[in-house]
Every structure is written in C-alpha cells, then in structure tokens.
Design an enzyme around this catalytic site. Structure first.
Site, PDB file in Angstrom:
ATOM      1  N   SER A 100       0.707  -1.225  -0.146  1.00 21.02           N
ATOM      2  CA  SER A 100      -0.050   0.027   0.002  1.00 21.02           C
ATOM      3  C   SER A 100       0.831   1.356   0.078  1.00 21.02           C
ATOM      4  CB  SER A 100      -0.944  -0.160   1.191  1.00 21.02           C
ATOM      5  OG  SER A 100      -1.961   0.941   1.018  1.00 21.02           O
ATOM      6  N   ASP A 103      -8.778  -6.724  -4.584  1.00 19.65           N
ATOM      7  CA  ASP A 103      -7.801  -5.556  -3.752  1.00 19.65           C
ATOM      8  C   ASP A 103      -8.712  -4.255  -4.182  1.00 19.65           C
ATOM      9  OD1 ASP A 103      -6.098  -4.200  -2.682  1.00 19.65           O
ATOM     10  OD2 ASP A 103      -4.341  -4.793  -3.989  1.00 19.65           O
ATOM     11  N   HIS A 145      -6.747  -6.375  -0.109  1.00 14.67           N
ATOM     12  CA  HIS A 145      -5.628  -5.500   0.076  1.00 14.67           C
ATOM     13  C   HIS A 145      -4.609  -5.951   1.186  1.00 14.67           C
ATOM     14  CE1 HIS A 145      -3.871  -1.529  -0.493  1.00 14.67           C
ATOM     15  NE2 HIS A 145      -3.846  -1.518   0.766  1.00 14.67           N
TER      16      HIS A 145
END
Length: 341
Positions: free
Chosen positions: A144, A288, A315
C-alpha cells in the site's frame, strides 16, 4: 522515546500472539526477554527538525536474505505483518518489522513538515545503513503506502537493493481513484454508494454513517475478506493505533481516492517504472482496492519484474490468501538469492 520496558512488553505480546501453534507462547523466561531485547533496535533518525528514534525488530538471521518491511497508511504500524512470523522464519528468511516515524513504537512528533515522501525515503536509507543492509542481502518490501515508498526508494537508491517487492499498490493515485469510483463503488448497492459519495462531496467525514457503510460494504470485501468479527486481533490493533495526523495530512479522509489538498495528491510514477532495474515482484489481490490489471501491467513495465496474483486476496492478501501469497513471496526471495550466487 517511549519507555523501553513498555516497548519490550508490547512487542512480546504481539510476537507471542502470532506464534505458530507448535511454538512456545510463554514470554516470561529471562532468556526469551533477552532475545527480544537483542532483536529490537531503536534507530536514531536525523531530520530537518532534529533527531528522533524509530523502532525495528529483527526476526530470524540470514546473511543473504534480509527483508525490511514498509507498512501502509501512512501512519499504520508494523503489526500489518504480524503473521509473517508464521511463514518466513521456517524458510530461513530474515525479516525486520519497522515502524516509520510517526507510527506505533517510533517517536511521534507533531510536525506536518516531516510528512513528505522525500523525508521518508531518507529515513529508510538511514534505517538501512544502521541495520547493515546492502546490495548483497537487502530486500525492500512495501505494501500500500509502503509500496509507494518502496518505489520512491528504488528510484533514488536502487544500487543498495538486492530485490524489491511492491505489494497491493498501483503506480498512480489518479488511476487508483478512478478504479475505486468506477469499478469498486458501483459493486455496492446503488443507494449505499450514492450515500458515500454524498458524504464525500460534503466533506462530512465525521458522519458516523461513513465508517458504518464502509465497514459493512467495503472493508470486508476489498481490504480483508473476512467478517469484521473474524479479523485478526493484530489488524484491529493496528487500525486502532493508526496515527490520524500523518494519515490525513498525506492521504486524506476518503477511501475512494486522495482527498483534495492531501500531500500525496497527484502522485504518479508510471513513466518511471522502467528505471527500476533490480528484480521486482509485484503482488496483487483479485479483490484488492488496487486494480490487479494495473499491477500486472506494472510488472511488465519493470525490466526485471514478476507478477504474483492472489486469487482469493484483497488489500491484505497475507491474511485472506496466505496459500498463494507466502509461497509466491518465498519463491521470489529464494530465486533472486540463487541468481546472485
């Protein structure tokens, strides 16, 4: 700097809660506490606003494979990777938990001038030097926001890297916002998505309905694909300990893009991916928040890129699709290690 006893106790609790079931869970023996003390290193970081300390903790010992973990957020914590301990040490892979400045066990200065990409890149470089990581052993893993930071670090310092892992992060925040609003949002019931967009339009982010709707219709589908009451304790703890000052300043409030005025607004490195020549693994989850097709394209743009798709993942694929995530990650690390010998 936080009290060391509190630091050790907290780290021990996190560590023991994530042990594989066949490992001893007690942390009360003197030898175990000694091991924790030896594995933890508070690293002094020089910044334009003075010296601060950041937390690192080494797990395992491998002179050839040392993986420094960059957590997400910005402002999240190393607990994002708590379950790495269930998979990597058994394969002889060393990794290092690390709280970036402003997060968890690291110092948390209240100065927004520190929350810039370049300053974080410089921090990672100082951590690398302090830990003795180099091109013969240094793998940088970022998920991320950590993936953004990993890309930025590689563009400035790839001569120090043995390998790079970009996990669950697109190379353009505008493309991320487009995917969130044009693909993921419309998967919700129309009335739910319309209400969320109305809240965002009005900048009414303190409205409890915003998190209520996300918690029911977004997070369990695209952040961690488990019912909320089945989320791992360490992830709930991480979410509760997020530093909102760092997160909001850089990312903003929105879960469907970057809030206008946030410092990361407009970030785009698509045209620069070809400059990253070190072996790089790009990891995506089918479900995701980041477009898996975009991440696959990234792996093709990278001169030495590979792509790993976690078909059941979102995610946080390490938690909802470990069956694909960890074998793929471990295979990449070992493959690159063999290439360099």
């Amino acid at each position: 700097m936080k009290n060391l006893w509190f630091l050790l106790l907290s780290a021990a609790i996190i560590f023991s809660s994530c042990q594989a079931s066949n490992q001893t869970e007690s942390i009360e023996s003197e030898s175990t506490l000694d091991e924790f003390e030896e594995s933890i290193k508070m690293i002094p970081i020089q910044t334009p606003k003075g010296e601060f300390n950041v937390f690192t903790q080494r797990v395992g010992d491998n002179p050839d494979i040392k993986v420094l973990l960059l957590h997400g957020g910005p402002g999240m914590t190393h607990q994002q990777y708590s379950n790495f301990i269930d998979f990597l040490p058994q394969e002889g892979i060393e990794f290092i938990w690390y709280d970036q400045l402003g997060s968890a066990f690291s110092d948390q200065p209240r100065d927004s001038t520190l929350w810039t990409i370049d300053r974080f890149v410089d921090e990672v470089e100082q951590v690398r030097v302090a830990l003795g990581l180099n091109k013969d052993n240094f793998y940088l893993y970022g998920q991320s926001w950590g993936g953004m930071l990993g890309i930025e670090y590689a563009l400035q310092h790839q001569e120090n890297l043995k390998g790079l892992i970009i996990s669950n992060m697109m190379a353009s925040l505008d493309d991320y916002e487009k995917y969130a609003k044009e693909v993921l949002g419309p998967q919700m019931p129309p009335a739910v998505f319309a209400e969320l967009m109305e809240i965002e339009k009005n900048n009414d982010f303190e409205n409890p309905r915003y998190m209520e709707l996300l918690g029911e219709h977004h997070y369990p589908y695209h952040v961690l694909r488990k019912p909320a009451d089945e989320w791992p304790a360490e992830i709930n703890k991480m979410m509760g300990e997020m530093n909102p000052e760092v997160y909001v300043y850089m990312q903003g409030y929105s879960e469907f893009g970057i809030t206008p005025g946030a410092s990361l607004e407009g970030w785009d490195r698509k045209s620069d991916l070809k400059k990253i020549t070190v072996p790089t693994l790009v990891i995506a989850g089918t479900h995701d928040t980041m477009d898996p097709a975009h991440l696959e394209w990234m792996s093709e743009e990278l001169p030495n890129g590979q792509f790993l798709l976690c078909p059941n993942g979102s995610h946080l694929s390490q938690y909802d699709d470990p069956e694909h995530f960890f074998p793929g990650l471990i295979s990449f690390l070992k493959e690159v290690d063999q290439m360099e010998k």
